[in-house]
Scaffold this motif. Structure first.
Motif, short mmCIF file in Angstrom:
data_model
loop_
_atom_site.label_atom_id
_atom_site.label_comp_id
_atom_site.label_asym_id
_atom_site.label_seq_id
_atom_site.Cartn_x
_atom_site.Cartn_y
_atom_site.Cartn_z
N LEU A 67 7.74 6.98 -0.73
CA LEU A 67 7.88 7.17 -2.22
C LEU A 67 6.72 8.59 -2.35
O LEU A 67 5.93 8.84 -1.72
CB LEU A 67 6.83 6.16 -2.79
CG LEU A 67 6.84 6.37 -4.54
CD1 LEU A 67 8.30 6.01 -4.92
CD2 LEU A 67 5.69 5.19 -4.82
N GLU A 68 7.55 9.43 -3.03
CA GLU A 68 6.86 10.84 -3.69
C GLU A 68 6.85 10.87 -5.06
O GLU A 68 7.77 10.28 -5.80
CB GLU A 68 7.94 11.98 -3.01
CG GLU A 68 7.88 12.06 -1.48
CD GLU A 68 8.55 12.95 -0.87
OE1 GLU A 68 9.23 13.94 -1.85
OE2 GLU A 68 8.61 13.52 0.30
N PRO A 69 6.00 11.74 -5.37
CA PRO A 69 5.86 12.13 -7.05
C PRO A 69 7.01 12.54 -7.56
O PRO A 69 7.85 13.40 -6.50
CB PRO A 69 4.42 13.00 -7.08
CG PRO A 69 3.88 12.88 -5.77
CD PRO A 69 4.73 12.51 -4.63
N ARG A 70 7.34 12.45 -8.87
CA ARG A 70 8.27 13.06 -9.71
C ARG A 70 7.96 14.66 -9.26
O ARG A 70 7.00 15.04 -9.28
CB ARG A 70 8.37 12.73 -11.11
CG ARG A 70 8.46 11.21 -11.50
CD ARG A 70 8.56 10.98 -12.79
NE ARG A 70 7.42 11.67 -13.44
CZ ARG A 70 7.37 12.82 -14.36
NH1 ARG A 70 8.90 13.24 -14.63
NH2 ARG A 70 6.52 13.19 -14.92
N PRO A 71 9.37 15.23 -9.11
CA PRO A 71 9.24 16.70 -9.04
C PRO A 71 8.53 17.66 -10.22
O PRO A 71 7.56 18.53 -10.14
CB PRO A 71 10.69 17.19 -9.15
CG PRO A 71 11.36 16.07 -8.52
CD PRO A 71 10.58 14.95 -9.09
N ALA A 72 8.40 16.94 -11.42
CA ALA A 72 7.71 17.63 -12.49
C ALA A 72 6.09 16.95 -12.76
O ALA A 72 5.54 17.31 -13.79
CB ALA A 72 8.53 17.03 -13.73
N ALA A 73 5.72 16.31 -11.90
CA ALA A 73 4.45 15.72 -11.96
C ALA A 73 3.43 16.90 -11.43
O ALA A 73 3.56 17.66 -10.80
CB ALA A 73 4.18 14.20 -10.98
N GLY A 84 0.59 -1.31 0.00
CA GLY A 84 -0.12 0.13 0.00
C GLY A 84 0.89 1.29 -0.02
O GLY A 84 0.46 2.29 0.37
N ILE A 85 2.25 1.00 -0.59
CA ILE A 85 3.14 2.40 -0.68
C ILE A 85 2.87 2.92 -2.03
O ILE A 85 3.12 2.47 -3.04
CB ILE A 85 4.52 1.93 -0.38
CG1 ILE A 85 4.58 1.39 0.84
CG2 ILE A 85 5.30 3.13 -0.46
CD1 ILE A 85 6.11 0.79 1.45
N TRP A 86 2.02 4.12 -2.12
CA TRP A 86 2.10 4.90 -3.38
C TRP A 86 2.27 6.15 -3.13
O TRP A 86 3.01 6.76 -2.11
CB TRP A 86 0.45 4.77 -3.82
CG TRP A 86 -0.54 5.41 -2.90
CD1 TRP A 86 -0.83 5.48 -1.59
CD2 TRP A 86 -1.26 6.62 -3.13
NE1 TRP A 86 -1.64 6.24 -1.06
CE2 TRP A 86 -2.10 6.98 -2.11
CE3 TRP A 86 -1.76 7.13 -4.70
CZ2 TRP A 86 -3.09 8.17 -2.27
CZ3 TRP A 86 -2.66 8.22 -4.70
CH2 TRP A 86 -3.25 8.49 -3.33
N ALA A 87 2.53 6.87 -3.99
CA ALA A 87 3.29 8.38 -4.02
C ALA A 87 2.62 9.23 -3.36
O ALA A 87 3.37 10.22 -3.09
CB ALA A 87 3.35 8.69 -5.87
N HIS A 88 1.41 9.15 -2.80
CA HIS A 88 0.73 9.98 -2.03
C HIS A 88 0.21 9.53 -0.69
O HIS A 88 -0.56 9.96 0.15
CB HIS A 88 -0.37 10.56 -2.80
CG HIS A 88 -0.20 11.44 -4.01
ND1 HIS A 88 0.55 12.57 -4.09
CD2 HIS A 88 0.02 10.89 -5.35
CE1 HIS A 88 0.60 13.01 -5.30
NE2 HIS A 88 0.27 12.02 -6.00
N ARG A 89 1.05 8.59 -0.10
CA ARG A 89 0.92 8.16 1.02
C ARG A 89 1.52 8.97 2.35
O ARG A 89 2.58 9.56 1.96
CB ARG A 89 1.16 6.45 1.24
CG ARG A 89 1.30 6.16 2.69
CD ARG A 89 1.49 4.56 2.61
NE ARG A 89 1.35 3.97 3.98
CZ ARG A 89 1.44 2.64 4.30
NH1 ARG A 89 1.59 1.83 3.34
NH2 ARG A 89 1.35 2.23 5.40
#
Length: 362
Positions: A194-200, A184-189
């Motif tokens: 885990l974090e979104p790409r800076p350009a996202a 359950g580790i996603w980019a907005h936990r």
């Protein structure tokens, strides 16, 4: 539309094949072509679909709602898509969707209860509970489709991003996507590694209602697949979102949720990106006229395309003479078939209200 067998073909009384709708590949594109902004804006002289350059976020929201409607229609017919990857989803210039490779879907004979399994799939769209299963005998549940559906909607709404990809902030290599999904580790936990790409594009673009559906799909349901939002919930949320969109007062091609008021999140996003991360504009985009909207795509045809030529009558079994086995396969009804196609979105011309086109009669 769905490439689903519609009639048996016989030769001298023996099975020789079947008929199915012809998918117009010239007027549709693979879903990745519209989720990735660089692909969407690409101007290629030999491109089969130049109209993708005119796809605004309104089209992406509608395409997502249609995809959710397709999924719900199939689940209502006791069918599981199974191999629910982006290559099997095509999108038209009216934002309706078409599903391919229906022969790999899991169906159930309503008379004998025999299941015909889906034996294929791609790891990045496969839910964690099926990663180590024997696909030759594993019974798939609608919840497995809902995992892939959420990934597709995430890509549609957030410019091609993937929920389990981004910048890893722990020691060692980032785990593969299936392992992240299992935990359950996603980019907005919140507080996750885990974090979104800076350009996202920031997920704050989306209303809280939609953000919470993604959290339920990727985080809170990691240990409980039955807790994933179903396709009808997604369809309702995205239909509501489409009704609450507004257009940027500076750049007409920017469409965003109304709750942002006058603060266009797309303008803010572009303003914080380095030039290297900006998608290339179309070749006909005028540098001195940044507010010029892209050319609208061609209007959807007022009548459906002509059907494929029929085989010789002697080899075609009439509908009323289908075998019992053929009748047992639950196909979507005509009303469900409209749901499979989804609701078309009429290209908006400057000065016209943003009212979607009425769905075609079944």
């Amino acid at each position: 539309m769905m490439a689903w067998p519609s009639e048996l073909v016989l030769e001298d009384g023996s099975f020789a094949g079947f008929l199915m709708p012809v998918v117009n590949m010239a007027d549709t594109v693979g879903m990745h072509r519209i989720t990735n902004p660089s692909d969407r804006l690409r101007r290629d002289p030999v491109s089969p679909a130049p109209w993708t350059r005119s796809f605004t976020w309104r089209y992406l929201v509608r395409a997502g709602a249609n995809l959710a409607q397709v999924t719900d229609s199939l689940h209502m017919a006791d069918t599981v898509i199974g191999d629910f990857n982006d290559a099997n989803v095509r999108v038209g210039n009216d934002a309706r969707v078409t599903l391919l490779d229906c022969d790999s879907m899991q169906i159930k004979d309503p008379v004998s209860d025999e299941r015909f399994f889906c034996r294929v799939g791609r790891p990045e769209f496969t839910p964690p509970e099926l990663m180590n299963a024997d696909w030759n005998r594993a019974v798939r549940h609608p919840s497995s489709d809902l995992f892939a559906l959420a990934i597709h909607l995430y890509a549609l709404l957030l410019e091609g991003e993937h929920p389990f990809r981004g910048v890893w902030h722990m020691s060692g290599d980032k785990p593969p996507v299936p392992e992240l999904a299992r935990q359950g580790i996603w980019a907005h936990r919140h507080g996750g590694p885990l974090e979104p790409r800076p350009a996202a594009i920031r997920i704050s673009l989306l209303p809280a209602r939609v953000r919470e559906l993604f959290r339920a799909a990727f985080e809170t349901s990691a240990a409980n697949p039955a807790g994933r939002p179903d396709a009808r919930q997604w369809h309702q949320a995205l239909s509501w979102l489409e009704e609450n969109l507004r257009t940027c007062s500076i750049e007409p091609s920017h469409v965003y949720p109304h709750f942002h008021r006058d603060a266009c999140p797309w303008c803010e996003h572009i303003g914080r990106l380095p030039a290297a991360d900006l998608p290339a504009p179309p070749a006909d985009h005028r540098a001195d006229s940044p507010s010029t909207p892209p050319s609208p795509p061609p209007s959807p045809p007022s009548t459906p395309p002509p059907p494929a030529p029929s085989p010789p009558p002697a080899r075609l079994r009439p509908v009323q003479q289908r075998s019992a086995a053929a009748q047992r396969i639950r196909q979507p009804t005509s009303r469900q078939f409209l749901g499979v196609m989804g609701s078309p979105l009429k290209p908006r011309i400057k000065g016209e209200p943003a009212t979607p086109a009425r769905p075609r009669d079944p």
